[in-house]
Design a protein around this motif. Structure first.
Motif, PDB file in Angstrom:
ATOM      1  N   ASP A   1       5.899  -3.948 -35.280  1.00 26.49           N
ATOM      2  CA  ASP A   1       5.312  -3.839 -36.477  1.00 26.49           C
ATOM      3  C   ASP A   1       3.808  -4.272 -36.227  1.00 26.49           C
ATOM      4  O   ASP A   1       3.505  -5.053 -35.817  1.00 26.49           O
ATOM      5  CB  ASP A   1       5.875  -4.595 -37.515  1.00 26.49           C
ATOM      6  CG  ASP A   1       7.182  -4.251 -37.944  1.00 26.49           C
ATOM      7  OD1 ASP A   1       7.754  -3.030 -37.547  1.00 26.49           O
ATOM      8  OD2 ASP A   1       8.176  -4.886 -38.618  1.00 26.49           O
ATOM      9  N   ASP A   2       3.151  -3.270 -37.143  1.00 23.60           N
ATOM     10  CA  ASP A   2       1.640  -3.722 -37.242  1.00 23.60           C
ATOM     11  C   ASP A   2       0.858  -3.533 -35.917  1.00 23.60           C
ATOM     12  O   ASP A   2      -0.260  -4.269 -35.412  1.00 23.60           O
ATOM     13  CB  ASP A   2       1.209  -5.021 -37.781  1.00 23.60           C
ATOM     14  CG  ASP A   2       1.848  -5.187 -39.153  1.00 23.60           C
ATOM     15  OD1 ASP A   2       1.649  -4.147 -39.848  1.00 23.60           O
ATOM     16  OD2 ASP A   2       2.617  -6.313 -39.491  1.00 23.60           O
ATOM     17  N   THR A   3       1.233  -2.889 -34.767  1.00 22.53           N
ATOM     18  CA  THR A   3       0.652  -2.681 -33.548  1.00 22.53           C
ATOM     19  C   THR A   3      -0.297  -1.519 -33.205  1.00 22.53           C
ATOM     20  O   THR A   3      -0.942  -1.465 -32.397  1.00 22.53           O
ATOM     21  CB  THR A   3       1.584  -2.808 -32.479  1.00 22.53           C
ATOM     22  OG1 THR A   3       2.814  -1.798 -32.509  1.00 22.53           O
ATOM     23  CG2 THR A   3       2.255  -4.205 -32.387  1.00 22.53           C
TER      24      THR A   3
ATOM     25  N   SER B   1      -2.874   0.799 -35.232  1.00 22.07           N
ATOM     26  CA  SER B   1      -3.665   0.778 -36.577  1.00 22.07           C
ATOM     27  C   SER B   1      -4.087   2.148 -36.954  1.00 22.07           C
ATOM     28  O   SER B   1      -3.776   3.187 -35.990  1.00 22.07           O
ATOM     29  CB  SER B   1      -4.922   0.213 -36.030  1.00 22.07           C
ATOM     30  OG  SER B   1      -5.973   0.911 -35.022  1.00 22.07           O
ATOM     31  N   GLU B   2      -4.431   2.495 -38.118  1.00 23.03           N
ATOM     32  CA  GLU B   2      -4.606   3.867 -38.526  1.00 23.03           C
ATOM     33  C   GLU B   2      -5.700   4.329 -37.728  1.00 23.03           C
ATOM     34  O   GLU B   2      -5.595   5.603 -37.570  1.00 23.03           O
ATOM     35  CB  GLU B   2      -5.259   3.687 -40.062  1.00 23.03           C
ATOM     36  CG  GLU B   2      -5.594   5.269 -40.705  1.00 23.03           C
ATOM     37  CD  GLU B   2      -6.073   5.028 -42.217  1.00 23.03           C
ATOM     38  OE1 GLU B   2      -6.757   6.076 -42.637  1.00 23.03           O
ATOM     39  OE2 GLU B   2      -5.759   3.939 -42.720  1.00 23.03           O
TER      40      GLU B   2
ATOM     41  N   ARG C   1      -3.197  11.004 -39.542  1.00 26.31           N
ATOM     42  CA  ARG C   1      -3.886  10.112 -40.394  1.00 26.31           C
ATOM     43  C   ARG C   1      -4.090  10.778 -42.040  1.00 26.31           C
ATOM     44  O   ARG C   1      -3.747  10.170 -42.883  1.00 26.31           O
ATOM     45  CB  ARG C   1      -5.349   9.946 -39.821  1.00 26.31           C
ATOM     46  CG  ARG C   1      -6.007   8.533 -40.615  1.00 26.31           C
ATOM     47  CD  ARG C   1      -7.429   8.295 -39.708  1.00 26.31           C
ATOM     48  NE  ARG C   1      -7.193   8.316 -38.440  1.00 26.31           N
ATOM     49  CZ  ARG C   1      -8.125   8.887 -37.621  1.00 26.31           C
ATOM     50  NH1 ARG C   1      -9.170   9.515 -38.284  1.00 26.31           N
ATOM     51  NH2 ARG C   1      -7.868   8.713 -36.386  1.00 26.31           N
TER      52      ARG C   1
END
Length: 66
Positions: A44-46, A48-49, A57
């Protein structure tokens, strides 16, 4: 100067072992085989947008139930 081994090209013992290992997840051109990395393998959270493909996107930011 040392070099990285080339999958499928190194004939000695270390090359054979490493090539066997690499061939489990890589194609002969060095790219990853399809399906090697699943969603469960990504923490999780690895990602980025900013690292997402532009089209993805746009979909994520559009909301639309994705």
């Amino acid at each position: 100067m040392a070099r990285l081994p080339v999958p499928g090209s190194d004939d000695n013992i270390w090359g054979s072992i490493l090539n066997d290992f690499l061939s489990q997840a890589h194609n002969s051109d060095g790219s990853l085989k399809a399906g090697v990395i699943s969603g469960s393998a990504i923490a999780d959270d690895t990602i980025s947008e900013a690292k997402l493909d532009g089209g993805l996107r746009l979909k994520v930011n559009a909301g639309g139930g994705y």
